[in-house]
Design an enzyme around this catalytic site. Structure first.
Site, PDB file in Angstrom:
ATOM      1  CG  MET A   2     -12.003  -1.994   5.763  1.00  0.00           C
ATOM      2  SD  MET A   2     -10.395  -2.363   5.118  1.00  0.00           S
ATOM      3  CE  MET A   2      -9.248  -1.457   5.977  1.00  0.00           C
ATOM      4  CG  HIS A  50      -9.303   0.324   0.026  1.00  0.00           C
ATOM      5  ND1 HIS A  50      -8.840   0.422   1.246  1.00  0.00           N
ATOM      6  CD2 HIS A  50     -10.669   0.776  -0.130  1.00  0.00           C
ATOM      7  CE1 HIS A  50      -9.583   0.324   2.394  1.00  0.00           C
ATOM      8  NE2 HIS A  50     -10.431   0.163   1.301  1.00  0.00           N
ATOM      9  CG  MET A  78     -11.391   3.750   2.558  1.00  0.00           C
ATOM     10  SD  MET A  78      -9.609   3.804   3.007  1.00  0.00           S
ATOM     11  CE  MET A  78      -8.727   3.804   1.665  1.00  0.00           C
ATOM     12  CB  SER A  84      -0.882  -0.147   1.344  1.00  0.00           C
ATOM     13  OG  SER A  84      -1.313   1.546   1.582  1.00  0.00           O
ATOM     14  CG  ASP A  91      -6.219  -2.631   3.307  1.00  0.00           C
ATOM     15  OD1 ASP A  91      -5.310  -2.446   4.025  1.00  0.00           O
ATOM     16  OD2 ASP A  91      -6.971  -1.734   3.117  1.00  0.00           O
ATOM     17  CG  MET A  98      -7.709   7.298   3.391  1.00  0.00           C
ATOM     18  SD  MET A  98      -6.991   7.104   4.251  1.00  0.00           S
ATOM     19  CE  MET A  98      -6.425   5.672   4.540  1.00  0.00           C
ATOM     20  CG  ASP A 119      -5.425   2.685   1.482  1.00  0.00           C
ATOM     21  OD1 ASP A 119      -6.067   1.804   1.029  1.00  0.00           O
ATOM     22  OD2 ASP A 119      -3.836   1.724   1.533  1.00  0.00           O
ATOM     23  CG  HIS A 151      -4.616  -1.833  -1.543  1.00  0.00           C
ATOM     24  ND1 HIS A 151      -4.959  -2.124  -1.562  1.00  0.00           N
ATOM     25  CD2 HIS A 151      -4.099  -0.599  -0.450  1.00  0.00           C
ATOM     26  CE1 HIS A 151      -5.809  -1.847  -0.901  1.00  0.00           C
ATOM     27  NE2 HIS A 151      -5.839  -0.957  -0.095  1.00  0.00           N
TER      28      HIS A 151
HETATM   29  C1  DX5 Z   1      -6.174   1.565   5.643  1.00  0.00           C
HETATM   30  C2  DX5 Z   1      -5.708   1.025   4.364  1.00  0.00           C
HETATM   31  C3  DX5 Z   1      -4.655   0.404   4.513  1.00  0.00           C
HETATM   32  C4  DX5 Z   1      -3.199   0.792   4.810  1.00  0.00           C
HETATM   33  C5  DX5 Z   1      -2.642  -0.168   5.469  1.00  0.00           C
HETATM   34  O1  DX5 Z   1      -7.030   2.062   5.766  1.00  0.00           O
HETATM   35  O2  DX5 Z   1      -6.671   0.182   4.003  1.00  0.00           O
HETATM   36  O3  DX5 Z   1      -4.756  -0.302   2.989  1.00  0.00           O
HETATM   37  O4  DX5 Z   1      -2.763   1.419   3.840  1.00  0.00           O
HETATM   38  O5  DX5 Z   1      -1.658   0.143   6.371  1.00  0.00           O
HETATM   39  P1  DX5 Z   1      -0.608  -0.693   7.266  1.00  0.00           P
HETATM   40  O6  DX5 Z   1      -0.589  -1.983   5.975  1.00  0.00           O
HETATM   41  O7  DX5 Z   1       0.678   0.178   7.203  1.00  0.00           O
HETATM   42  O8  DX5 Z   1      -1.636  -1.410   8.261  1.00  0.00           O
HETATM   43 ZN    ZN Z   2      -7.153  -0.423   2.423  1.00  0.00          ZN
END
Ligand code: DX5
Ligand code: ZN
Length: 217
Positions: A139, A69, A71, A11, A177, A40, A38, A36
Site C-alpha cells: 500500500m 482488494h 479491506m 480502481s 496501490d 471496505m 476495493d 481493481h
Molecule cells: C485505497 C484503495 C485504493 C484507491 C486508490 O484504500 O485501496 O485502491 O482506490 O485510489 P487513488 O488511485 O485515487 O489513490
Molecule cells: Zn485497493
C-alpha cells in the site's frame, strides 16, 4: 524483474457508482489490463464501499480480470463470496485471521492469492508467508480512501520484496496501490513494482486511454 509485464488496474472506487457499468466498460475500452475492486467494511479501514453483489455487477460489464482488494477485518469469512467472479483476492496481513490459511484457501478456490501490507506495518510481518501468495500488495497510501498522496517511503518495501523474490526464486507480482500517477508509477516500477492500481488518475483523466498508456510507460 524489469522484464515483468506492467499491468494497469484502474480502481473503480474513483468511478461514478451510479453508472458503474459504463465506467467499467469505458476503462476496459481504454486499455486497462485488470479492474481493481476495493471492498471496505468500515472496520479494518474507516470507510464502507461495496460488497459481493456490486463486484458481481461489475463483472457483467467487462471481460477483464477482477482484482479484489479486501479491506475487511475477517477476509477468511468473506472471501468465498467473491471467488466466482474474482481473478485475484487480496487480504491484509493486519486483518484478524490465520493469514497462511486464508491464502491457501483462496488458492484452493481457484483464485490468485494476494497479501497486502499497509504503510505503518513492518514488512517483516510477511516473512512467514513467502511462497503462499501470487501478489504482494504494498500500500502506497493508508488504505480507506482514494485521492491521497503517494508515500515515497513505501518504496523500501517494494525494493525489499523484489530482492527477496530473487533470492528465494519466487514468482509473484508486486502491486502498488494509492496515489499512483504517471510520475509515481515510474518511481514504483523502478523500485520493482509491475502491477499498478490507479483510481483518481485514470477515472478523472480527460483522456483515459492516453492516461493508461502513459501509466504503462
Ligand atoms: C485505497 C484503495 C485504493 C484507491 C486508490 O484504500 O485501496 O485502491 O482506490 O485510489 P487513488 O488511485 O485515487 O489513490
Ligand atoms: Zn485497493
Amino acid at each position: 524483474m524489469s522484464a515483468r509485464k506492467i499491468i494497469v488496474a484502474p480502481s473503480i472506487l474513483a468511478s461514478d457508482f451510479a453508472r458503474v457499468g459504463e465506467e467499467v466498460a469505458s476503462v476496459t475500452a481504454a486499455g486497462a489490463d485488470w479492474i481493481h475492486c476495493d471492498v471496505m467494511d468500515g472496520h479494518l479501514v474507516d470507510n464502507i464501499s461495496f460488497g459481493p453483489a456490486f463486484v458481481e455487477a461489475v463483472s457483467r460489464h467487462t471481460p477483464l480480470p477482477l482484482d479484489v482488494h479486501l479491506m475487511v477485518t475477517r477476509p477468511d469469512h468473506y472471501f468465498p463470496r467473491f471467488t466466482k467472479v474474482a481473478h485475484s483476492l487480496t487480504c491484509h496481513v493486519e486483518a484478524d485471521h490465520d493469514v497462511a490459511d486464508t491464502l491457501r484457501r483462496i488458492r484452493e478456490a481457484g483464485c490468485k492469492a494476494g497479501l497486502a501490507v499497509s504503510p505503518p506495518t513492518d514488512i517483516a510481518r510477511i516473512e512467514p508467508y513467502w511462497g503462499l501468495f501470487d501478489i504482494l500488495l504494498v500500500m502506497t497510501v493508508n488504505p480507506g480512501f482514494g485521492g491521497q498522496p503517494f508515500l515515497p517511503e513505501t518504496m523500501a518495501k517494494v525494493e525489499f520484496a523484489a530482492r527477496r523474490r530473487a533470492e528465494l526464486g519466487l514468482d509473484f507480482d508486486i502491486e502498488v496501490d494509492g496515489g499512483i500517477t504517471v510520475e509515481t508509477a515510474r518511481t514504483a516500477i523502478a523500485a520493482g513494482a509491475n502491477l499498478l492500481v490507479a483510481g483518481t488518475s485514470v477515472f478523472k483523466a480527460a483522456d483515459r486511454a492516453a492516461e493508461i498508456a502513459r501509466l504503462r510507460g
